[in-house]
Motif scaffolding. Structure first.
Motif, short mmCIF file in Angstrom:
data_model
loop_
_atom_site.label_atom_id
_atom_site.label_comp_id
_atom_site.label_asym_id
_atom_site.label_seq_id
_atom_site.Cartn_x
_atom_site.Cartn_y
_atom_site.Cartn_z
N GLY A 1 -4.31 13.68 -9.14
CA GLY A 1 -3.97 12.69 -8.13
C GLY A 1 -4.23 13.19 -6.73
O GLY A 1 -4.92 14.20 -6.53
N PRO A 2 -3.63 12.52 -5.74
CA PRO A 2 -3.85 12.89 -4.34
C PRO A 2 -3.41 14.32 -4.06
O PRO A 2 -2.34 14.75 -4.53
CB PRO A 2 -2.97 11.90 -3.56
N GLU A 3 -4.21 15.04 -3.29
CA GLU A 3 -3.96 16.47 -3.05
C GLU A 3 -2.55 16.73 -2.49
O GLU A 3 -1.90 17.71 -2.88
CB GLU A 3 -5.04 17.01 -2.10
N LYS A 4 -2.10 15.84 -1.61
CA LYS A 4 -0.79 16.06 -0.99
C LYS A 4 0.32 16.10 -2.04
O LYS A 4 1.20 16.98 -2.01
CB LYS A 4 -0.54 14.91 -0.01
N ILE A 5 0.27 15.17 -2.97
CA ILE A 5 1.31 15.12 -4.02
C ILE A 5 1.15 16.32 -4.95
O ILE A 5 2.12 16.99 -5.32
CB ILE A 5 1.23 13.80 -4.83
N ILE A 6 -0.09 16.59 -5.32
CA ILE A 6 -0.36 17.70 -6.26
C ILE A 6 0.10 19.03 -5.66
O ILE A 6 0.72 19.85 -6.35
CB ILE A 6 -1.87 17.73 -6.62
N THR A 7 -0.17 19.24 -4.37
CA THR A 7 0.23 20.50 -3.73
C THR A 7 1.75 20.63 -3.74
O THR A 7 2.30 21.69 -4.06
CB THR A 7 -0.29 20.55 -2.27
N ALA A 8 2.44 19.52 -3.43
CA ALA A 8 3.91 19.57 -3.42
C ALA A 8 4.43 19.87 -4.83
O ALA A 8 5.33 20.71 -5.01
CB ALA A 8 4.46 18.23 -2.92
N MET A 9 3.84 19.23 -5.83
CA MET A 9 4.29 19.48 -7.21
C MET A 9 4.05 20.93 -7.60
O MET A 9 4.87 21.57 -8.27
CB MET A 9 3.55 18.55 -8.18
N LYS B 1 -7.36 5.21 -6.13
CA LYS B 1 -7.27 6.63 -6.50
C LYS B 1 -6.34 7.44 -5.59
O LYS B 1 -5.67 8.36 -6.06
CB LYS B 1 -8.70 7.21 -6.45
N ASP B 2 -6.29 7.09 -4.32
CA ASP B 2 -5.47 7.87 -3.38
C ASP B 2 -3.97 7.63 -3.52
O ASP B 2 -3.16 8.24 -2.82
CB ASP B 2 -5.88 7.57 -1.94
N ARG B 3 -3.61 6.69 -4.39
CA ARG B 3 -2.17 6.48 -4.61
C ARG B 3 -1.79 6.41 -6.09
O ARG B 3 -0.70 5.98 -6.45
CB ARG B 3 -1.69 5.23 -3.86
N PRO C 1 0.79 -1.24 0.00
CA PRO C 1 0.00 0.00 0.00
C PRO C 1 0.82 1.29 0.00
O PRO C 1 0.26 2.35 -0.23
CB PRO C 1 -0.83 -0.11 1.29
N ASP C 2 2.15 1.19 0.23
CA ASP C 2 2.94 2.44 0.26
C ASP C 2 3.47 2.84 -1.11
O ASP C 2 4.06 3.92 -1.26
CB ASP C 2 4.13 2.28 1.22
N ILE C 3 3.29 1.99 -2.09
CA ILE C 3 3.83 2.32 -3.42
C ILE C 3 2.87 3.27 -4.15
O ILE C 3 1.66 3.02 -4.22
CB ILE C 3 4.04 1.02 -4.26
N ILE C 4 3.44 4.35 -4.67
CA ILE C 4 2.67 5.29 -5.48
C ILE C 4 2.75 4.83 -6.94
O ILE C 4 3.83 4.42 -7.41
CB ILE C 4 3.24 6.73 -5.37
N ILE C 5 1.64 4.92 -7.64
CA ILE C 5 1.60 4.47 -9.03
C ILE C 5 1.51 5.70 -9.92
O ILE C 5 0.59 6.51 -9.77
CB ILE C 5 0.37 3.56 -9.25
N ILE C 6 2.47 5.84 -10.83
CA ILE C 6 2.36 6.93 -11.82
C ILE C 6 1.95 6.30 -13.15
O ILE C 6 2.66 5.45 -13.69
CB ILE C 6 3.68 7.72 -11.98
N SER C 7 0.79 6.71 -13.62
CA SER C 7 0.26 6.19 -14.87
C SER C 7 0.46 7.26 -15.94
O SER C 7 -0.19 8.31 -15.90
CB SER C 7 -1.23 5.86 -14.68
N ASP C 8 1.39 7.01 -16.86
CA ASP C 8 1.68 7.98 -17.92
C ASP C 8 0.71 7.70 -19.07
O ASP C 8 0.86 6.73 -19.81
CB ASP C 8 3.15 7.82 -18.35
#
Ligand code: PMP
Ligand code: GLU
Length: 398
Positions: free
Chosen positions: A252-260, A227-229, A195-202
């Protein structure tokens, strides 16, 4: 003088090859370039006109770093229609190209030594982007017996306690092959155990499908609960033929999007206001244009496949989407052209470019030697002539 990072940096091989082809062209050589993944059709009028309108209306100022609300809303509506998932504007960020989106995502997700799993053949820029984030690319070889795609067994084996991201692309650059629903489901079963792996779907090519579907199968179709990962990456460059406008986005997840978005606000700043305005028009109104383009690509693919039948030494893997042909050339290993021996796809690509003026991307740049990537986003006439020159090259090998 330069940093360690700069010393290890390689330029993008595709962009390097394009520059080389242009250089030969400027010297007066009749180069046919099948290198860069760039549509040859113009930006659709609906988007081009919107761009002009933006300039005329003075929409020429900074926007929020993560993009205009209007564009993010248009992307959110598209995501709802495509995947039946609800994203708010805080789940979406826009940047100057999907390349920077992926780059920024990796910068924000990876700490030194974290591992990112990708399969080879891969898009040329993934490993370097991972390294620039101080991550470790874990390259899983997925050759023809795996249809060049990640399998659940191989994914499971590649996962370690340091795995942070699984990054994949469907339709694939470079093979044009597409993950089926059942293949995605099988990968999901593995990812659910971690569950800790983030999936990037290009998803850059997911509207350019040759089986009549409007959109490629997606991990969110088979597992919306992830959806949350999952970070979905897309942009204007391919389906909308807006490469030069430089618009890419992630949902994606708000936390990642905000950091980006914060990373962007400290680096490139906001993407072009004019391009964003044009992208809204493209997203809202260009679907019929894409249908036309896909019809044309299907024709071009069939044409190229039938022309390649004239060269038995080369074997083309039929693509299911995008606009690349993945061509096996291993039967040429050991042969020579004027004393220059072919020991890799790079050797063959060099001979094709320097002596026959056909520019291609050798498979070793994608982590899979023995193949060439050819873009068929060119006219049938250009493709026919390129194939004629390849046949002539092969005839002259000893
Ligand atoms: N992902 C893939 C698989 C690509 O082929 C490309 C090529 N352009 C990108 C991302 C980035 O596209 P851009 O930066 O033009 O939006
Ligand atoms: N993605 C395209 C390609 O693979 C564009 C080139 C690049 O950005 O490297 O050719």
């Amino acid at each position: 003088m330069l940093s360690k990072r700069a010393q290890n940096l390689k330029p993008s091989p595709t962009l390097f090859l394009v520059a080389k082809a242009k250089e030969l062209q400027a010297q007066g050589h009749p180069v046919i370039s099948l290198t860069v993944g760039e549509p040859d059709w113009p930006t659709f009028p609906v988007a081009a006109k919107a761009g002009q309108e933006a300039i005329e209306k003075g929409i020429t100022k900074y926007t929020p770093a993560s993009g205009t609300v209007e564009l993010r809303q248009a992307i959110a509506s598209k995501m709802k229609a495509d995947f039946d998932v609800d994203y708010g504007v805080k789940n979406i960020t826009v940047a100057s190209g999907a390349k920077f989106i992926i780059f920024g995502a990796l910068q924000m997700l990876i700490s030194p030594g974290d591992e990112v799993i990708i399969n080879s053949p891969y898009w040329v820029s993934y490993p370097t982007m991972i390294e620039l984030a101080d991550g470790v690319p874990v390259i899983v070889e997925c050759d023809e017996k795996d249809h060049f795609k990640m399998t659940p067994e191989k994914l499971e084996r590649a996962i370690t306690s340091r795995t942070k991201v699984f990054l994949f692309c469907s339709p694939s650059n470079p093979t044009g092959l597409v993950y089926s629903k059942s293949e995605l489901k099988a990968l999901v079963e593995v990812l659910k155990k971690h569950p800790d792996i983030i999936i990037i779907s290009d998803d850059m090519y997911n509207r350019l499908m040759f089986d009549g579907s409007k959109i490629a199968h997606h991990i969110l179709h088979v597992a919306p609960e992830l959806k949350d990962r999952v970070l979905c990456v897309n942009g204007g460059s391919k389906a909308y033929s807006m490469t030069g406008w430089r618009i890419g986005w992630a949902a994606g997840p708000e936390k990642i999007i905000t950091a980006m978005s914060d990373y962007q606000s400290q680096s490139t700043g906001s993407p072009s206001s004019i391009s964003q305005y044009a992208a809204v028009a493209a997203i809202k109104h260009a679907d019929p244009d894409i249908d036309e383009v896909v019809k044309k690509l299907i024709q071009r693919k069939s044409f190229a496949l039938s022309e390649f039948k004239k060269i038995p030494q080369l074997r083309v893997i039929e693509p299911q989407g995008a606009f690349y042909l993945w061509v096996e050339m291993r039967s040429l290993y050991g042969k020579s052209y004027k004393g220059q021996k072919i020991l890799s796809s790079k050797d063959f690509a060099d001979i094709l470019l320097n002596h026959f003026y056909v520019a291609t991307v050798p498979g070793n740049e994608c982590g899979c030697d023995g193949y060439l990537r050819l873009s068929f986003a060119c006219t049938e006439g250009e493709m026919q002539e390129a194939i004629r020159r390849m046949a002539s090259c092969i005839e002259q090998l000893s």
